[in-house]
Design a protein around this motif. Structure first.
Motif, PDB file in Angstrom:
ATOM      1  N   ARG A   1      98.408  78.007  54.080  1.00 43.52           N
ATOM      2  CA  ARG A   1      98.847  77.078  54.150  1.00 43.52           C
ATOM      3  C   ARG A   1      99.867  76.718  55.358  1.00 43.52           C
ATOM      4  N   ASP A   2      99.034  74.922  55.703  1.00 40.59           N
ATOM      5  CA  ASP A   2     100.939  74.910  57.223  1.00 40.59           C
ATOM      6  C   ASP A   2     101.664  74.886  57.175  1.00 40.59           C
ATOM      7  N   LEU A   3     102.220  75.470  58.465  1.00 38.06           N
ATOM      8  CA  LEU A   3     103.926  75.773  58.503  1.00 38.06           C
ATOM      9  C   LEU A   3     105.040  74.276  58.787  1.00 38.06           C
TER      10      LEU A   3
ATOM     11  N   LEU B   1      95.855  74.235  52.831  1.00 41.69           N
ATOM     12  CA  LEU B   1      97.222  73.230  51.622  1.00 41.69           C
ATOM     13  C   LEU B   1      97.775  73.309  53.300  1.00 41.69           C
ATOM     14  N   ASP B   2      98.728  71.933  53.040  1.00 40.53           N
ATOM     15  CA  ASP B   2      99.455  71.116  53.861  1.00 40.53           C
ATOM     16  C   ASP B   2     100.862  71.552  53.761  1.00 40.53           C
TER      17      ASP B   2
ATOM     18  N   PRO C   1      96.782  70.097  48.430  1.00 37.63           N
ATOM     19  CA  PRO C   1      95.116  70.618  48.757  1.00 37.63           C
ATOM     20  C   PRO C   1      94.493  70.066  50.446  1.00 37.63           C
ATOM     21  N   LYS C   2      94.225  70.487  51.653  1.00 40.92           N
ATOM     22  CA  LYS C   2      93.069  69.700  52.367  1.00 40.92           C
ATOM     23  C   LYS C   2      92.298  69.016  52.080  1.00 40.92           C
TER      24      LYS C   2
END
Length: 256
Positions: free
Chosen positions: A25-27, A36-37, A42-43
């Motif tokens: 997951r993005d921070l 995941l953003d 979901p990306k």
């Protein structure tokens, strides 16, 4: 971009023991490494990876002058009787090659077959020899069981197809599904189809989340996708007003 390396990793002759996901997951918001953003949605990479990690899988490996080779994997505990089917197109939806072979897939097994064996002779579908224009823009492989169900599929396409941005005959419609509309999450079904190849089909749907996105459709193919309301919508069944469907290789935008 994930399909080519993952096909090499999962190929029947590969010595690769696996791959690592750098971030789940993005921070924070931005072009991060996560699947995941920052909100946990979901990306494109998440959907692409989920298709490549299916237990029953098929993928293309480009062997250059030796042509395309098809690899498959059956990680289930079942014996599978399938037909390995391949078809190629050019000029949008013009078929140029077709072939199939029966195969028995043992549990926990991997295998491969060359394109030459599938088609009964060598065809330069990966345009390795560069004799004249490309024979095909798109090649699809499928594993189909005795009931006609597609267990796995994979596309190999020329980069020129992605850059064309021409009309592909994309269509989408809300499918009446009484069972879905009475579920607590208020999910709805959308049937997406295309006349020519549609690459990277995705949804612009504020307030909705698609069960699958950025998938490819071969000419004449269709796929059913579930749209689930975001938690902020609550449990009520909402209309699909304002949901847009498009693809990376066309300027067509469909609004439901």
């Amino acid at each position: 971009a994930l399909a080519h390396p993952s096909a090499q990793w999962r190929a029947s002759d590969s010595r690769c023991g696996g791959a690592l996901v750098w971030f789940l997951r993005d921070l924070w918001a931005g072009a991060g490494w996560g699947l995941l953003d920052e909100q946990g949605k979901p990306k494109a990479a998440f959907h692409a990876l989920s298709r490549q990690l299916q237990p029953i899988w098929v993928g293309w490996v480009d062997n250059g002058l030796n042509g395309l080779e098809l690899h498959w994997s059956n990680e289930s505990v079942d014996h599978l009787d399938v037909r390995v089917e391949v078809q190629a197109w050019r000029d949008g939806q013009q078929p140029v090659a077709r072939g199939s072979l029966p195969r028995k897939l043992a549990p926990r097994s991997r295998g491969r077959v060359s394109l030459a064996e599938l088609l009964g002779g060598f065809v330069d579908l990966n345009w390795a020899y560069r004799f004249g224009p490309e024979i095909a823009e798109l090649t699809q492989a499928r594993l189909v069981d005795n009931d006609g169900a597609v267990l796995a599929s994979a596309l190999n396409f020329a980069p020129s197809l992605l850059a064309r941005r021409a009309p592909v005959g994309l269509a989408a419609r809300d499918v009446a599904n009484p069972e879905a509309t009475h579920e607590a999450n208020g999910s709805r079904q959308v049937l997406v189809s295309t006349q020519s190849a549609a690459l990277g089909v995705h949804f612009e749907a504020s307030g909705w989340q698609a069960s699958d996105e950025y998938f490819h459709l071969a000419p004449g193919e269709e796929r059913r996708v579930e749209l689930v309301p975001s938690p902020t919508r609550g449990s009520r069944v909402a209309p699909l007003a304002g949901v847009a469907v498009t693809a990376l290789n066309t300027q067509e935008i469909l609004v439901l």
